[in-house]
Scaffold this active site. Sequence first.
Site: not given
Ligand code: NAD
Length: 263
Positions: A22-23, A27, A47, A74, A154, A169, A204
């Site tokens: 949620a950081g 996102g 986050d 983490d 995903s 991934y 995002t």
């Molecule tokens: P984002 O990068 O905007 O947000 C991901 C968040 O996870 C960030 O705030 C980051 O700081 C946090 N994070 C990373 N490593 C971490 C850790 N070790 N511990 C705690 N927090 C951690 O990504 P998003 O687009 O909001 O994606 C959210 C989820 O959806 C992810 O799992 C991503 O793989 C999945 N997803 C996204 C998409 C897309 O197109 N955006 C597509 C398929 C799946």
Amino acid sequence: MTIEITRIQSFPNERTAIVTGAGAPRGIGRKVVRKLVSEGWNVVAADIDGTAVEQFASDLAAESGMKVIGVGVDISDQAAVDAAFERIDAEMPPIAALVNLAGIPSPHSFFELTAEVWDRVMDVNLKGTLLMTQAAAKRMIDGGFGGRIVNTASITALDGGGTFSKTGYAAAKAGVQGLTRGTARELGKYGITANVILPGPIDTDIMGGTLTDERKAGMSANIPLERVGQPEEVAGLINFLVSEDSSFVSGTSINVDGGKHMH
Ligand code: NAD
């Protein structure tokens, strides 16, 4: 005749959902936190970027009047997860839902996928989901009213690679599907459901910056709805999956991809 309905549990009014990832300001995680707060949940916004979630949570708590806290963690680090849950136990009402959204991409091509990169991608996307779920599920079992786990894979897991992530991934996210099924199978007896969502391209900053219109157009090519998705559209699905309305939905994978994959 009385029909006895068993094992449909309801959550207490004062209940907590934990949302990881949620950081990031743009996102999916933040949209989920906002949606759940609007539906009456107290929420832990978690986050690795503790400063970002603390600020976000205190603003949202003031705005909504709900209990919302930001917790830096983490998720791949057992000690950090234990410390986060100590704080959650002390400050929040009982946990009824966990939304595992934290994840990292892996743009490395096959031969660039070093053991080090592989380990980090697995640690965050897969092990982190397990560690958070183990900690939350123990509390749900103690609570005695069941619970909801929502994991995030995903469509890359189906395609073997996508617009911003490749083999590492895809493997981790396919693992999240198996992890979800195992969770659903082993925890069902406690009234805990576990489901996994498979987003398609969502607008995002996961790729490191805002998507250009040209990039969005390219990503939309094979999508029947002819566009990328918005984080709110993922939040709507998650809101259903953590609600009491989804009480008999478990172990399933749901695509939220504008119709790109139909099965
Ligand atoms: P984002 O990068 O905007 O947000 C991901 C968040 O996870 C960030 O705030 C980051 O700081 C946090 N994070 C990373 N490593 C971490 C850790 N070790 N511990 C705690 N927090 C951690 O990504 P998003 O687009 O909001 O994606 C959210 C989820 O959806 C992810 O799992 C991503 O793989 C999945 N997803 C996204 C998409 C897309 O197109 N955006 C597509 C398929 C799946």
